[in-house]
Design a protein around this motif. Sequence first.
Motif, PDB file in Angstrom:
ATOM      1  N   ILE B 103       0.650  -1.032  -0.043  1.00  0.00           N
ATOM      2  CA  ILE B 103       0.469  -0.275   0.078  1.00  0.00           C
ATOM      3  C   ILE B 103       0.812   1.560   0.146  1.00  0.00           C
ATOM      4  O   ILE B 103       1.172   2.059  -0.404  1.00  0.00           O
ATOM      5  CB  ILE B 103      -0.367   0.277   1.294  1.00  0.00           C
ATOM      6  N   GLN B 104       1.509   0.875   0.500  1.00  0.00           N
ATOM      7  CA  GLN B 104       2.630   2.508   0.659  1.00  0.00           C
ATOM      8  C   GLN B 104       3.746   3.071  -0.434  1.00  0.00           C
ATOM      9  O   GLN B 104       3.415   3.955  -1.149  1.00  0.00           O
ATOM     10  CB  GLN B 104       4.041   1.929   1.758  1.00  0.00           C
ATOM     11  N   ARG B 105       3.707   1.522  -1.469  1.00  0.00           N
ATOM     12  CA  ARG B 105       4.708   2.349  -2.567  1.00  0.00           C
ATOM     13  C   ARG B 105       3.300   2.307  -3.298  1.00  0.00           C
ATOM     14  O   ARG B 105       3.484   3.573  -4.686  1.00  0.00           O
ATOM     15  CB  ARG B 105       4.859   0.333  -3.155  1.00  0.00           C
ATOM     16  N   MET B 106       2.179   1.925  -3.437  1.00  0.00           N
ATOM     17  CA  MET B 106       1.311   2.337  -4.937  1.00  0.00           C
ATOM     18  C   MET B 106       1.131   3.768  -4.158  1.00  0.00           C
ATOM     19  O   MET B 106       1.044   4.433  -4.722  1.00  0.00           O
ATOM     20  CB  MET B 106      -0.485   1.590  -4.225  1.00  0.00           C
ATOM     21  N   ILE B 107       1.059   4.575  -2.629  1.00  0.00           N
ATOM     22  CA  ILE B 107       0.044   5.370  -3.340  1.00  0.00           C
ATOM     23  C   ILE B 107       1.599   6.853  -3.321  1.00  0.00           C
ATOM     24  O   ILE B 107       1.385   8.094  -3.568  1.00  0.00           O
ATOM     25  CB  ILE B 107      -0.549   5.604  -1.280  1.00  0.00           C
ATOM     26  N   GLU B 108       2.669   6.037  -2.806  1.00  0.00           N
ATOM     27  CA  GLU B 108       3.453   6.824  -3.023  1.00  0.00           C
ATOM     28  C   GLU B 108       4.130   7.689  -4.316  1.00  0.00           C
ATOM     29  O   GLU B 108       3.825   8.128  -4.447  1.00  0.00           O
ATOM     30  CB  GLU B 108       5.377   6.713  -2.046  1.00  0.00           C
ATOM     31  N   ASP B 109       4.563   6.372  -5.585  1.00  0.00           N
ATOM     32  CA  ASP B 109       4.799   6.211  -6.824  1.00  0.00           C
ATOM     33  C   ASP B 109       3.308   6.335  -7.225  1.00  0.00           C
ATOM     34  O   ASP B 109       3.181   8.194  -8.260  1.00  0.00           O
ATOM     35  CB  ASP B 109       4.554   4.843  -7.474  1.00  0.00           C
ATOM     36  N   SER B 110       1.427   6.523  -7.045  1.00  0.00           N
ATOM     37  CA  SER B 110       0.850   7.517  -7.342  1.00  0.00           C
ATOM     38  C   SER B 110       1.228   8.982  -7.811  1.00  0.00           C
ATOM     39  O   SER B 110       0.572   9.851  -8.564  1.00  0.00           O
ATOM     40  CB  SER B 110      -0.931   6.233  -7.262  1.00  0.00           C
ATOM     41  N   TYR B 111       1.245   9.215  -5.815  1.00  0.00           N
ATOM     42  CA  TYR B 111       0.964  10.200  -6.064  1.00  0.00           C
ATOM     43  C   TYR B 111       2.497  11.239  -6.684  1.00  0.00           C
ATOM     44  O   TYR B 111       2.084  12.980  -7.126  1.00  0.00           O
ATOM     45  CB  TYR B 111       1.455  11.186  -4.186  1.00  0.00           C
ATOM     46  N   ARG B 112       3.537  10.483  -6.673  1.00  0.00           N
ATOM     47  CA  ARG B 112       4.520  11.079  -7.398  1.00  0.00           C
ATOM     48  C   ARG B 112       3.949  11.326  -8.489  1.00  0.00           C
ATOM     49  O   ARG B 112       4.342  12.371  -9.714  1.00  0.00           O
ATOM     50  CB  ARG B 112       5.400  10.683  -7.230  1.00  0.00           C
ATOM     51  N   GLU B 113       3.397  10.422  -9.387  1.00  0.00           N
ATOM     52  CA  GLU B 113       3.927  10.028 -10.916  1.00  0.00           C
ATOM     53  C   GLU B 113       2.253  10.850 -11.252  1.00  0.00           C
ATOM     54  O   GLU B 113       2.330  11.874 -12.105  1.00  0.00           O
ATOM     55  CB  GLU B 113       2.938   8.646 -10.978  1.00  0.00           C
ATOM     56  N   SER B 114       1.256  11.496 -10.742  1.00  0.00           N
ATOM     57  CA  SER B 114       0.128  12.192 -10.895  1.00  0.00           C
ATOM     58  C   SER B 114       0.398  13.245 -10.407  1.00  0.00           C
ATOM     59  O   SER B 114      -0.850  14.332 -10.960  1.00  0.00           O
ATOM     60  CB  SER B 114      -1.393  11.491 -10.917  1.00  0.00           C
ATOM     61  N   ARG B 115       1.664  13.484  -9.771  1.00  0.00           N
ATOM     62  CA  ARG B 115       1.140  15.371  -9.461  1.00  0.00           C
ATOM     63  C   ARG B 115       0.903  15.676  -8.568  1.00  0.00           C
ATOM     64  O   ARG B 115      -0.168  16.672  -9.114  1.00  0.00           O
ATOM     65  CB  ARG B 115       1.951  15.564 -10.801  1.00  0.00           C
ATOM     66  N   VAL B 116       0.171  15.348  -7.562  1.00  0.00           N
ATOM     67  CA  VAL B 116      -0.433  15.836  -6.420  1.00  0.00           C
ATOM     68  C   VAL B 116      -0.205  16.624  -5.275  1.00  0.00           C
ATOM     69  O   VAL B 116      -0.627  17.891  -5.746  1.00  0.00           O
ATOM     70  CB  VAL B 116      -0.756  14.395  -5.181  1.00  0.00           C
ATOM     71  N   VAL B 117       1.288  16.889  -5.169  1.00  0.00           N
ATOM     72  CA  VAL B 117       1.767  17.604  -4.799  1.00  0.00           C
ATOM     73  C   VAL B 117       3.360  18.674  -5.431  1.00  0.00           C
ATOM     74  O   VAL B 117       3.887  17.757  -6.366  1.00  0.00           O
ATOM     75  CB  VAL B 117       3.261  17.317  -3.746  1.00  0.00           C
ATOM     76  N   ASP B 118       2.545  19.939  -5.920  1.00  0.00           N
ATOM     77  CA  ASP B 118       3.990  20.634  -7.081  1.00  0.00           C
ATOM     78  C   ASP B 118       5.049  20.304  -6.374  1.00  0.00           C
ATOM     79  O   ASP B 118       5.485  20.888  -5.551  1.00  0.00           O
ATOM     80  CB  ASP B 118       3.380  22.042  -6.529  1.00  0.00           C
ATOM     81  N   LEU B 119       6.119  19.834  -6.732  1.00  0.00           N
ATOM     82  CA  LEU B 119       7.513  19.447  -6.255  1.00  0.00           C
ATOM     83  C   LEU B 119       8.295  20.458  -6.325  1.00  0.00           C
ATOM     84  O   LEU B 119       9.449  20.838  -5.103  1.00  0.00           O
ATOM     85  CB  LEU B 119       8.351  18.520  -6.357  1.00  0.00           C
ATOM     86  N   GLU B 120       8.163  21.055  -7.318  1.00  0.00           N
ATOM     87  CA  GLU B 120       9.000  22.365  -7.408  1.00  0.00           C
ATOM     88  C   GLU B 120       8.962  24.084  -6.463  1.00  0.00           C
ATOM     89  O   GLU B 120       9.712  24.651  -6.500  1.00  0.00           O
ATOM     90  CB  GLU B 120       9.527  23.022  -8.813  1.00  0.00           C
ATOM     91  N   SER B 121       7.892  23.821  -6.183  1.00  0.00           N
ATOM     92  CA  SER B 121       7.223  25.073  -4.696  1.00  0.00           C
ATOM     93  C   SER B 121       8.214  24.752  -3.327  1.00  0.00           C
ATOM     94  O   SER B 121       7.623  25.499  -2.826  1.00  0.00           O
ATOM     95  CB  SER B 121       5.798  25.063  -5.201  1.00  0.00           C
ATOM     96  N   LEU B 122       8.739  23.399  -3.371  1.00  0.00           N
ATOM     97  CA  LEU B 122       9.607  22.996  -2.317  1.00  0.00           C
ATOM     98  C   LEU B 122      10.939  23.629  -2.176  1.00  0.00           C
ATOM     99  O   LEU B 122      11.517  22.751  -1.676  1.00  0.00           O
ATOM    100  CB  LEU B 122       9.001  21.361  -1.663  1.00  0.00           C
ATOM    101  N   CYS B 123      11.302  23.940  -2.866  1.00  0.00           N
ATOM    102  CA  CYS B 123      12.247  24.397  -3.472  1.00  0.00           C
ATOM    103  C   CYS B 123      12.442  25.611  -2.640  1.00  0.00           C
ATOM    104  O   CYS B 123      12.415  26.458  -2.810  1.00  0.00           O
ATOM    105  CB  CYS B 123      13.042  24.948  -5.082  1.00  0.00           C
ATOM    106  N   ILE B 124      13.707  25.725  -2.321  1.00  0.00           N
ATOM    107  CA  ILE B 124      14.553  26.892  -1.413  1.00  0.00           C
ATOM    108  C   ILE B 124      15.620  26.662  -1.615  1.00  0.00           C
ATOM    109  O   ILE B 124      15.336  29.251  -2.520  1.00  0.00           O
ATOM    110  CB  ILE B 124      14.782  26.384   0.401  1.00  0.00           C
TER     111      ILE B 124
END
Lengths: 221, 500
Positions: B103-124
């Motif tokens: 379940i952990q892999r399913m959730i983490e991979d799907s969040y990353r591939e479908s771009r749930v969180v904008d990862l570029e906004s997390l850049c400092i």
Amino acid sequence: MTKRIDNRNPNQMRPLSSILGENENSDGSVIYSQGKTKVLVGVHGPKEVNTFKEQYDKATVSVVVKTEQRDDLRKEKTLEKDLKGILEYMIFTERSPRSEIIITAHILNDDGSLFSTLVNACVLALCDAGIEIRSLVYSITFLITENKILIDPIENEIAKISNHSRVSLVLSKDNEDSIVFSKCIGLTSLEIYDKCLEIGNVAKLSIRKFMKQSLKKNQNK
Amino acid sequence: MKRQQLSTNEQNFVGSSLISGRRIDLRSLNEIRDLSISFGSKYGQVMVKLGKTKVISSIQATVAQPFKDRPQEGFCRVRISLSNVSTIDIESNRKSQSDTLEIQRMIEDSYRESRVVDLESLCIIPDIWVWEIVCNVHVVDNDGNISDAANIATILSLSHFKLPQVTIKNGKAIIHTDEEKELIPLSIYHLPISVSFGLFEKGEIIIVDPCLIEEKTIEGRIIMMVNIHEEICSIRKGGGTPLTLDQILYCTKLASEKAKEISLIIDRELEKDLKLKTKQEYDNRHLISSILMKDEQTIKSSLPFPISNSLEETILDKIRNIQSLSWTNKNSTIEIEISELSKFTNLSLNLEQKKDTVQVINQKNVDKSGDEDENENENDDDFEANNNYSDDEEDENLNQRNEQFKEFIEITNILQNQNLSKKELELLNQLNSVSSSNNKTNNEKKESQEIILNNQKKIQNNEIEKINSKKNLKKNENHKPDEIDFSIAINPQFQTLKKK
């Protein structure tokens, strides 16, 4: 009396709340909170045990503590060891030899005086599970700064007040002024320790009142 | 007592009842269990209950170095673990996590591939510092369908969490605390919701949201993650009976329906919690509870913290009085705020016309009139009942309602003030006269509300002065502990009122 950061008197504890028996899969459980520090404790037992842990005349007590983030394994282990000492005294382990009682604690939020919330929660969970115990046990922590004693500190106070020391006590009502466990962090004089005992012996009565209320209320369910 | 396997009797019972179209807990084949959500005191702490499965999650944000081939992207990770408390057969040295890795892999991979969180906004600072957000989920009680509950918990904690602000000066990054600058929420594009199905009879019977006993008898599982816009984020079918295309399409349609239901509930709870602007309300959130108007037993058992018997009786009396008023529906909720644990209990009514199958620890609704005073008292909610009535209703009912409303005000005021002085009696009379006038305009309504609010503030001030005078007599200079009250410290709202 000067007020503290959250408008309490130095003698005033935070509000207590507890929900008992919500977990289906454990024998006893409690969600207990003192103010904002919240803890979930579940009890399984007595049950089968591996042969290398088995004791022929007693039940073995094993404690597992889990923080939210699993960052600080050393903190978890010290808490486990301290709790185990207290609970081994409290539980009638002779009633069920060659068995194991497992107590797991999840820390849901840490906002100061974590150790005493854990102890109080374990007591409630054991009562909910129906395991025989010698007596109820009550735990309080104090924060000592410049000859002032503050009950039940908050994380803000601990962080902002410099030159402080902490005393955490676990008291029971068997004999008068009996201490089950005490831990001091920092320099404290004997006089201040005595004062803490005095205050603690009065404070334990209100914790006892709360525990009895919450256990009675659970009976009617 | 080990219960790793079900007996054959239980398996046959579940199977045969499913064939005849029924489930063990009397749900229909397409029905989800009751969802209830409660938030913790820090941003990102959530507890989710799907029926009897309980899940806790919290978020930790740390600063880390980014990958070299992606220097501007942050990290968003999910960790799921089954705790000892969640199963009947446990070992204290449990280290295997193979149940939850899937379940952990399913959730983490799907969040990353479908771009749930904008990862570029997390850049400092690109190529040097980047936020790493880790969501830790602990399953605290297992009654089936861990994947759905864990997914809801991660979504909620991600959308509830707030990051500290960062400013960059001379190549150095300064992270501000929440007292200096406000916290910023994460930028989230969409919320995928997982729906898990259980397959039976070679795919002919499909159940939604199986409970633990059903999970042990079904022949296969399929989990689908769908969002509101009917986009499929992931489908996972790990073995089990094979399915035809038609059956899979049927599952996708069902999944999108359920996703809409669940996302409605999620949005509503998030809105309610994030609307709490004042810090006092946020701190005292754990003291406010809402109770559906049902039998007395449900009322007693739904209070989240223990109360003395006398307080319980007073609360039940008040509720019975309100229940006797005829314009209250069975599905309306009462909000109780207990301040100082034994002294004040204020009741307020919120008429919600939709059915609430969810029992949740709520806070008060915001004033619908749009005036947000600094001292938002609990008494504001007493008059929401007035606001809920539209102008389209007939005049005949208005008289009846006003009379009943008078009674309601009398009850609440009497319960607050047991000994009424002459001034207070005058104020009560004013209230009664104000409420009896028909055909009010909006301005008059607002004025009347302000009068009533001011009057009640005065009443509260009188009481506070009485209580404080009593306490002053007991104070000593030394730390002699005479009484330790584990009651709450006086609500600072009352203190500011006193100064005025």
